[in-house]
Design a protein around this motif. Structure first.
Motif, PDB file in Angstrom:
ATOM      1  N   PHE A  82       0.849  -1.188   0.000  1.00 12.66           N
ATOM      2  CA  PHE A  82       0.000   0.000   0.000  1.00 12.66           C
ATOM      3  C   PHE A  82       0.886   1.241   0.000  1.00 12.66           C
ATOM      4  CE2 PHE A  82       0.561  -1.027   4.498  1.00 12.66           C
ATOM      5  CZ  PHE A  82       0.879   0.197   5.066  1.00 12.66           C
ATOM      6  N   THR A  83       0.288   2.380  -0.338  1.00 11.04           N
ATOM      7  CA  THR A  83       1.052   3.627  -0.411  1.00 11.04           C
ATOM      8  C   THR A  83       0.548   4.628   0.623  1.00 11.04           C
ATOM      9  OG1 THR A  83      -0.407   4.453  -2.151  1.00 11.04           O
ATOM     10  CG2 THR A  83       1.644   3.426  -2.865  1.00 11.04           C
ATOM     11  N   ASN A 108       3.327   8.686  -1.350  1.00 13.20           N
ATOM     12  CA  ASN A 108       4.244   8.225  -2.408  1.00 13.20           C
ATOM     13  C   ASN A 108       5.317   7.247  -1.945  1.00 13.20           C
ATOM     14  OD1 ASN A 108       2.914   9.804  -4.378  1.00 13.20           O
ATOM     15  ND2 ASN A 108       4.036  11.598  -3.667  1.00 13.20           N
ATOM     16  N   GLU A 167       5.968   3.253  -0.615  1.00 12.02           N
ATOM     17  CA  GLU A 167       5.311   1.956  -0.571  1.00 12.02           C
ATOM     18  C   GLU A 167       5.637   1.225   0.728  1.00 12.02           C
ATOM     19  OE1 GLU A 167       4.482   0.215  -4.887  1.00 12.02           O
ATOM     20  OE2 GLU A 167       6.629   0.280  -4.426  1.00 12.02           O
ATOM     21  N   GLN A 170      -9.174   6.871  -4.576  1.00  9.84           N
ATOM     22  CA  GLN A 170      -8.143   5.834  -4.409  1.00  9.84           C
ATOM     23  C   GLN A 170      -7.935   5.444  -2.945  1.00  9.84           C
ATOM     24  OE1 GLN A 170      -6.572   4.359  -7.103  1.00  9.84           O
ATOM     25  NE2 GLN A 170      -8.135   5.528  -8.180  1.00  9.84           N
ATOM     26  N   GLY A 183      -3.738   4.108  -0.956  1.00  6.39           N
ATOM     27  CA  GLY A 183      -4.128   3.171  -2.003  1.00  6.39           C
ATOM     28  C   GLY A 183      -3.366   1.874  -1.846  1.00  6.39           C
ATOM     29  N   VAL A 184      -3.857   0.823  -2.486  1.00  9.59           N
ATOM     30  CA  VAL A 184      -3.140  -0.445  -2.518  1.00  9.59           C
ATOM     31  C   VAL A 184      -2.748  -0.714  -3.960  1.00  9.59           C
ATOM     32  CG1 VAL A 184      -4.224  -1.431  -0.469  1.00  9.59           C
ATOM     33  CG2 VAL A 184      -5.265  -1.794  -2.682  1.00  9.59           C
ATOM     34  N   SER A 185      -1.587  -1.343  -4.145  1.00  7.45           N
ATOM     35  CA  SER A 185      -1.140  -1.575  -5.520  1.00  7.45           C
ATOM     36  C   SER A 185      -1.133  -3.044  -5.883  1.00  7.45           C
ATOM     37  CB  SER A 185       0.239  -0.956  -5.756  1.00  7.45           C
ATOM     38  OG  SER A 185       1.176  -1.465  -4.845  1.00  7.45           O
ATOM     39  N   ASP A 186      -0.553  -3.899  -5.059  1.00 13.70           N
ATOM     40  CA  ASP A 186      -0.478  -5.302  -5.420  1.00 13.70           C
ATOM     41  C   ASP A 186      -0.073  -6.154  -4.229  1.00 13.70           C
ATOM     42  OD1 ASP A 186       2.144  -4.386  -5.301  1.00 13.70           O
ATOM     43  OD2 ASP A 186       2.664  -4.952  -7.327  1.00 13.70           O
ATOM     44  N   ARG A 195      12.257  -1.168  -6.675  1.00 18.17           N
ATOM     45  CA  ARG A 195      11.267  -0.806  -5.654  1.00 18.17           C
ATOM     46  C   ARG A 195      11.785  -1.121  -4.263  1.00 18.17           C
ATOM     47  NH1 ARG A 195       5.721  -3.618  -7.433  1.00 18.17           N
ATOM     48  NH2 ARG A 195       4.829  -2.373  -5.768  1.00 18.17           N
TER      49      ARG A 195
END
Length: 165
Positions: free
Chosen positions: A21-22, A25, A27, A86, A105-108, A141
């Motif tokens: 999650f972010t 900016n 992670e 988001q 937000g969540v990304s993966d 990352r």
């Protein structure tokens, strides 16, 4: 008939899954096994409670369960942010308690092998890193890995339980 490489199987079984999650900016990753569900953030469904720390947004009723909602930006002393489409609430099971955390937000979901996780840096007594389990790297990352159980300390959660009771 070829047999699977036992070393490869062992390496895969040592990997750990993290929900990414972010916040501002950056992670972060938390153990996917602690995640119950991910929902859109709706401030209309969160009831504010008096005399709790500012990072506790309030409580919400999730299918009959009263769930405290913690804003991780505020918990991490980051600048406040406008909630957008988001913004989500990650519903967690922490020490047999359900709690929600608001994130940008969540990304993966990523599987990290032990070789991809470095120890959390130590900053001395000026900054507590006890809730960090390490830094995960995947290519370029970098993820800050959070021990969500240590972060959601029982003392803070008891404030919510006292307020709701």
């Amino acid at each position: 008939m070829s047999q699977a490489n036992p070393q490869q199987e062992q390496g895969e079984s040592q990997g750990k899954e993290f929900l990414v999650f972010t916040l501002a900016n950056q992670e972060y990753g938390i153990d996917i096994l602690k995640v119950q569900e991910i929902r859109g953030y709706d401030s209309q469904t969160v009831t504010r409670i008096a005399n709790v720390p500012s990072f506790i947004k309030g409580v919400t009723n999730l299918r009959g369960v009263i769930v405290p909602i913690v804003d991780l930006r505020l918990k991490f002393n980051m600048d406040n942010v406008e909630y957008t489409s988001q913004t989500v609430v990650v519903i967690l099971n922490v020490r047999s308690r359900v709690v929600g955390v608001v994130v940008d937000g969540v990304s993966d979901v990523l599987i990290l092998q032990p070789s991809q996780i470095s120890a959390a840096p130590q900053f001395g007594s000026a900054f507590s890193t006890e809730h960090l389990t390490g830094i995960g790297t995947v290519g370029e990352r970098m993820l800050i890995l959070v021990d969500i159980e240590k972060l959601m300390t029982s003392e803070e959660m008891s404030l919510v339980e006292d307020a709701v009771a």
